[in-house]
Scaffold this motif. Structure first.
Motif, PDB file in Angstrom:
ATOM      1  N   GLY A  46       0.838  -1.195   0.000  1.00 19.08           N
ATOM      2  CA  GLY A  46       0.000   0.000   0.000  1.00 19.08           C
ATOM      3  C   GLY A  46       0.867   1.237   0.000  1.00 19.08           C
ATOM      4  N   TYR A  47       0.299   2.346   0.436  1.00 16.16           N
ATOM      5  CA  TYR A  47       1.041   3.596   0.497  1.00 16.16           C
ATOM      6  C   TYR A  47       0.412   4.484   1.556  1.00 16.16           C
ATOM      7  N   ALA A  48       1.139   5.500   1.985  1.00 18.92           N
ATOM      8  CA  ALA A  48       0.770   6.238   3.194  1.00 18.92           C
ATOM      9  C   ALA A  48      -0.553   6.967   3.079  1.00 18.92           C
ATOM     10  N   ALA A  49      -0.920   7.438   1.879  1.00 23.92           N
ATOM     11  CA  ALA A  49      -2.139   8.231   1.731  1.00 23.92           C
ATOM     12  C   ALA A  49      -3.353   7.391   1.378  1.00 23.92           C
ATOM     13  N   CYS A  50      -3.221   6.084   1.356  1.00 22.71           N
ATOM     14  CA  CYS A  50      -4.275   5.187   0.873  1.00 22.71           C
ATOM     15  C   CYS A  50      -5.369   4.998   1.935  1.00 22.71           C
ATOM     16  N   HIS A  51      -6.572   5.450   1.622  1.00 24.85           N
ATOM     17  CA  HIS A  51      -7.681   5.367   2.581  1.00 24.85           C
ATOM     18  C   HIS A  51      -8.012   3.918   2.918  1.00 24.85           C
ATOM     19  N   TRP A  52      -8.173   3.065   1.908  1.00 23.10           N
ATOM     20  CA  TRP A  52      -8.581   1.677   2.171  1.00 23.10           C
ATOM     21  C   TRP A  52      -7.474   0.867   2.823  1.00 23.10           C
ATOM     22  N   CYS A  53      -6.228   1.304   2.637  1.00 24.04           N
ATOM     23  CA  CYS A  53      -5.138   0.687   3.402  1.00 24.04           C
ATOM     24  C   CYS A  53      -5.327   0.948   4.892  1.00 24.04           C
ATOM     25  N   HIS A  54      -5.724   2.172   5.219  1.00 32.23           N
ATOM     26  CA  HIS A  54      -5.975   2.502   6.623  1.00 32.23           C
ATOM     27  C   HIS A  54      -7.153   1.693   7.167  1.00 32.23           C
ATOM     28  N   VAL A  55      -8.177   1.532   6.338  1.00 36.92           N
ATOM     29  CA  VAL A  55      -9.364   0.791   6.783  1.00 36.92           C
ATOM     30  C   VAL A  55      -8.993  -0.647   7.118  1.00 36.92           C
ATOM     31  N   MET A  56      -8.268  -1.319   6.214  1.00 39.72           N
ATOM     32  CA  MET A  56      -7.905  -2.716   6.464  1.00 39.72           C
ATOM     33  C   MET A  56      -6.950  -2.833   7.642  1.00 39.72           C
ATOM     34  N   ALA A  57      -6.079  -1.842   7.791  1.00 43.53           N
ATOM     35  CA  ALA A  57      -5.169  -1.863   8.942  1.00 43.53           C
ATOM     36  C   ALA A  57      -5.956  -1.811  10.245  1.00 43.53           C
ATOM     37  N   HIS A  58      -6.934  -0.912  10.306  1.00 52.42           N
ATOM     38  CA  HIS A  58      -7.718  -0.775  11.532  1.00 52.42           C
ATOM     39  C   HIS A  58      -8.557  -2.018  11.798  1.00 52.42           C
ATOM     40  N   GLU A  59      -9.158  -2.562  10.760  1.00 45.75           N
ATOM     41  CA  GLU A  59     -10.069  -3.692  10.945  1.00 45.75           C
ATOM     42  C   GLU A  59      -9.340  -5.007  11.207  1.00 45.75           C
ATOM     43  N   SER A  60      -8.199  -5.199  10.554  1.00 42.51           N
ATOM     44  CA  SER A  60      -7.545  -6.512  10.603  1.00 42.51           C
ATOM     45  C   SER A  60      -6.162  -6.492  11.234  1.00 42.51           C
ATOM     46  N   PHE A  61      -5.310  -5.572  10.821  1.00 45.36           N
ATOM     47  CA  PHE A  61      -3.931  -5.631  11.282  1.00 45.36           C
ATOM     48  C   PHE A  61      -3.765  -5.130  12.715  1.00 45.36           C
ATOM     49  N   GLU A  62      -4.749  -4.379  13.205  1.00 44.53           N
ATOM     50  CA  GLU A  62      -4.725  -3.968  14.606  1.00 44.53           C
ATOM     51  C   GLU A  62      -5.486  -4.943  15.499  1.00 44.53           C
ATOM     52  N   ASP A  63      -6.080  -5.964  14.900  1.00 43.57           N
ATOM     53  CA  ASP A  63      -6.877  -6.938  15.658  1.00 43.57           C
ATOM     54  C   ASP A  63      -5.972  -8.049  16.189  1.00 43.57           C
ATOM     55  N   PRO A  64      -5.926  -8.284  17.494  1.00 51.13           N
ATOM     56  CA  PRO A  64      -5.006  -9.289  18.051  1.00 51.13           C
ATOM     57  C   PRO A  64      -5.248 -10.693  17.521  1.00 51.13           C
ATOM     58  N   ALA A  65      -6.505 -11.088  17.329  1.00 51.59           N
ATOM     59  CA  ALA A  65      -6.783 -12.442  16.855  1.00 51.59           C
ATOM     60  C   ALA A  65      -6.289 -12.632  15.428  1.00 51.59           C
ATOM     61  N   THR A  66      -6.526 -11.644  14.576  1.00 60.89           N
ATOM     62  CA  THR A  66      -6.027 -11.727  13.197  1.00 60.89           C
ATOM     63  C   THR A  66      -4.511 -11.735  13.192  1.00 60.89           C
ATOM     64  N   ALA A  67      -3.918 -10.892  14.020  1.00 63.74           N
ATOM     65  CA  ALA A  67      -2.459 -10.857  14.092  1.00 63.74           C
ATOM     66  C   ALA A  67      -1.895 -12.201  14.531  1.00 63.74           C
ATOM     67  N   GLN A  68      -2.569 -12.878  15.461  1.00 61.84           N
ATOM     68  CA  GLN A  68      -2.092 -14.182  15.910  1.00 61.84           C
ATOM     69  C   GLN A  68      -2.106 -15.188  14.764  1.00 61.84           C
ATOM     70  N   ASP A  69      -3.188 -15.165  13.953  1.00 65.21           N
ATOM     71  CA  ASP A  69      -3.241 -16.059  12.787  1.00 65.21           C
ATOM     72  C   ASP A  69      -2.070 -15.789  11.850  1.00 65.21           C
ATOM     73  N   LEU A  70      -1.830 -14.524  11.562  1.00 66.92           N
ATOM     74  CA  LEU A  70      -0.733 -14.185  10.653  1.00 66.92           C
ATOM     75  C   LEU A  70       0.616 -14.582  11.239  1.00 66.92           C
ATOM     76  N   ASN A  71       0.829 -14.332  12.504  1.00 64.85           N
ATOM     77  CA  ASN A  71       2.130 -14.603  13.112  1.00 64.85           C
ATOM     78  C   ASN A  71       2.428 -16.088  13.199  1.00 64.85           C
ATOM     79  N   GLU A  72       1.391 -16.905  13.418  1.00 62.68           N
ATOM     80  CA  GLU A  72       1.610 -18.343  13.565  1.00 62.68           C
ATOM     81  C   GLU A  72       1.758 -19.052  12.225  1.00 62.68           C
ATOM     82  N   ARG A  73       1.067 -18.546  11.187  1.00 67.22           N
ATOM     83  CA  ARG A  73       0.966 -19.314   9.947  1.00 67.22           C
ATOM     84  C   ARG A  73       1.737 -18.710   8.773  1.00 67.22           C
TER      85      ARG A  73
END
Length: 719
Positions: A46-73
């Motif tokens: 993505g890129y710094a000014a990307c609105h939908w990048c921010h949306v997905m970051a807030h919804e998924s990448f800031e979510d501990p459960a999603t982060a655990q899935d990514l970190n383990e797999r």
């Protein structure tokens, strides 16, 4: 493992440094770790000014459960597409091949060697009709990797092989001669105008439907074509004028502070996607600067173009200018409003806010003026005074309305400046800054605003002194320090484009010399085995992207939101050939133009800048060398001739300015320029020491003239 993005130079990567995801920057270390752990790689681009990048970051990448899935797999990798367009291009091609679409955020799942096997863009946190949630995707990919690994690897291998063949096919052979068929080229560009007229949105302006993007490279072609004498010239003038008018009178253009948003969500330009990019604004500023000397059109007069250009130039300098010189990449789409981060919050107004700003700004009748401005911009009043919208009239403002806005602009800007500003990505991208240098140089001339040359020189100096080390060009810099990968073809050619434009307006030979150095590197290192590619043949892109391309070099000849490196290179080669007489560079440009028919057949909108270069090829080479005193009592005579040459609309014209030499050839001014730029060699002043202008075609010159009127006449007769 931990998140490894803290301390990264990229603003986009730093935005994700506090995520619970164990992000790594793109590089061989990440792929080596995936191989060691025997897990796939998740690559988020993505890129710094990307609105939908921010949306997905807030919804998924800031979510501990999603982060655990990514970190383990998975091993998770973050990529700033503006710093690594090579990586973005490779994986975007993979996504488009697999899904038929693309966009950002771009989500890629790859083997530990970098070859993609599954792709998408934005994934929501919960399932939607026809779209799985991001965690469902993670589970499905993980299960496929665990249970059907051979099939996954086979799919990745087949895709990489197909993409490698595609990219290899797009490489351009430059070691063969090309016949320059002027009649065929003229027919091709006129045919492109006809096709564009058939696809124009005659209701709302521009081309295509929603979402609607500024056709920036294409506008340069239409403006250049409008300056000629072809039967389709007036058609091109109408297309360019209606498109520029639609954008400049819409919410995409910031009527208050200047600058254009990246695109409109709607076909009528009424709902901006509010991020503001340097490359968009540099191109549109330059297009407006070129439109004004043409005299405009009935639908978009020159004075309106000058006003929009002036506001945009001021916005670039004020909002994107960096302390070390040069320009930042972008402003974010989101900003805080009423305690929430929302898209466009900085730019919208309510009737109540407008009234308060004018009252604070003073004046004889702020309430009456606020009511009049609210009516102009369609803002609610009374019970609807809290409804917010951007300031735009959707039409040309009348003289009294423009005067009213201009009178209250300082107060409105002051009030808006008290809001939380959109975040700025402070990295300087070489090619984009090159386009900005060219735009400001041309705007300084067209608008009669020489003060714009200061920031143009500062940006060029940043590129020449920080990005350039004498042998290679860094793509990005942060806080005055170059970093990251070597520049791509579009960076080298974009910087050369800016340097040539700055030389034309200032006569400062250092910029011409630097452009020559950049082109020499391109000829020497971007061409291998006779094939031109987007990256230097000896560059080291990293294992992941090499694997994604099946080890092949790549060349993307299509314009998108900015000109391709190929089309920019063709233009700079023609410019250098006109200044230097280089038959080799003209032949190389003709070879690139030989691909134009193939590109136009797939759609003129994907070849706008190369069509503009074709206009320059057909109209040129036409050269003007102005020599005369640059200081003292007669300097203004020299600059008067120079201004006439700069404002001539011929797209094949180059302009050189040099300090005076005597009639006998002795150097009395800046002799270095005479020695460096072949066009200015052996061009004496008048016997009385006054300035002269030499109008030439391919170095065959008419008798020199010493007055603006005579120069205008020669330029008009030269076409």
């Amino acid at each position: 493992m931990t998140n490894r993005l803290a301390g990264q130079a990229s603003a986009y990567l730093r935005q994700h440094a506090d995520n619970p995801v164990h992000w790594q920057p793109f590089g061989d270390d990440a792929f080596a770790e995936a191989a060691r752990r025997e897990v796939p790689v998740f690559i988020s681009i993505g890129y710094a000014a990307c609105h939908w990048c921010h949306v997905m970051a807030h919804e998924s990448f800031e979510d501990p459960a999603t982060a655990q899935d990514l970190n383990e797999r998975f091993v998770s990798v973050k990529v700033d597409r503006e710093e690594r367009p090579d990586v973005d291009g490779a994986y975007m091609a993979a996504c488009q091949a697999m899904t038929g679409q693309g966009g950002w955020p771009l989500s890629i799942f790859a083997l530990p060697d970098g070859r993609a096997f599954y792709a998408g863009t934005y994934f929501p946190p919960a399932p939607r009709p026809g779209q799985p949630s991001f965690r469902q995707v993670l589970q499905a990919v993980s299960e496929a990797w665990r249970d059907r690994r051979a099939a996954v690897e086979g799919q990745a291998g087949a895709l990489a092989e197909a993409l490698g063949g595609l990219f290899s096919d797009q490489l351009l052979r430059l070691d063969s001669s090309a016949e320059h068929d002027a009649a065929g080229l003229a027919a091709l560009v006129s045919g492109a105008v006809v096709r564009l007229a058939e696809t124009e949105d005659r209701v709302h302006g521009g081309f295509g439907g929603a979402p609607k993007f500024p056709p920036s490279p294409l506008l340069e072609f239409l403006i250049r074509h409008a300056a000629g004498t072809a039967e389709t010239a007036e058609t091109a003038r109408g297309l360019a004028g209606r498109t520029l008018a639609a954008m400049c009178r819409s919410a995409v253009f910031d009527t208050l502070g200047g600058g254009f948003a990246r695109y409109s969500v709607t076909a009528d330009w009424s709902v901006p996607h509010y991020e503001k990019m340097l490359y968009d604004n540099a191109q549109l500023l330059r297009g407006l600067a070129h439109w004004a000397p043409l005299g405009g059109s009935d639908g978009f007069p020159a004075d309106e173009a000058r006003a929009a250009a002036s506001l945009t130039a001021d916005w670039m300098v004020r909002e994107l200018g960096l302390p070390e010189g040069g320009f930042a990449s972008s402003l974010d789409a989101d900003s805080e409003r009423d305690g929430r981060h929302v898209e466009g919050g900085y730019y919208v107004w309510t009737g109540s806010e407008l009234t308060a700003a004018l009252q604070d700004g003073g004046g004889e009748s702020p309430a009456d003026d606020a009511a009049r401005l609210a009516a102009v911009f369609g803002l609610g009043v009374g019970e609807h005074a809290s409804s917010a919208r951007p300031l735009h009239g959707g039409r040309a403002l009348g003289p009294e309305e423009r005067a009213l806005l201009d009178r209250h602009r300082p107060a409105l800007l002051t009030a808006r400046g008290q809001r939380m500003r959109p975040a700025r990505d402070d990295k300087a991208v070489a090619g984009w800054n090159g386009l900005a240098v060219a735009a400001l140089a041309d705007a300084a001339s067209a608008l009669g605003r020489p003060e714009l040359l200061g920031p143009a020189r500062a940006a060029a100096s940043l590129l020449k002194d920080i990005h350039w080390d004498g042998t290679s060009l860094a793509r990005v810099s942060h806080a005055g320090g170059a970093s990251g990968i070597e520049g791509l073809l579009a960076d080298y050619a974009g910087c050369a484009e800016g340097a040539f434009a700055l030389y034309a307006v200032t006569g400062e030979a250092q910029w011409y010399e630097w452009a020559e150095e950049l082109l020499a590197v391109v000829r020497g290192r971007f061409v291998a085995d006779g094939l031109l590619s987007d990256s230097a043949a000896d560059s080291h892109a990293g294992g992941g992207v090499r694997a994604a391309l099946a080890g092949s070099r790549s060349l993307d000849p299509y314009d998108a939101e900015q000109p391709s490196g190929t089309s920019l290179l063709a233009g700079t080669l023609l410019t250098h050939a006109a200044y230097s007489g280089s038959a080799e560079d003209r032949a190389l440009a003709d070879t690139i133009l030989g691909r134009l028919e193939q590109l136009v057949a797939q759609g003129p909108r994907a070849a706008g800048w190369l069509l503009a270069v074709a206009e320059g090829s057909l109209a040129g080479p036409l050269e003007v060398a102005v020599v005369g005193p640059l200081d003292g009592a007669r300097a203004e005579e020299t600059f008067s001739l120079h201004r006439v040459a700069l404002l001539a609309p011929n797209p094949g014209l180059v302009v050189a300015l040099r300090g005076a030499t005597s009639a006998g050839g002795a150097n009395t001014g800046e002799g270095r320029e005479a020695a460096v730029v072949p066009l200015t060699v052996d061009r004496p002043t008048a016997p009385d020491g006054g300035p002269l202008a030499y109008v030439c075609r391919d170095f065959a010159c008419q008798l020199p003239v010493g007055t603006p009127e005579a120069l205008r006449g020669q330029l008009a007769s030269a076409g």
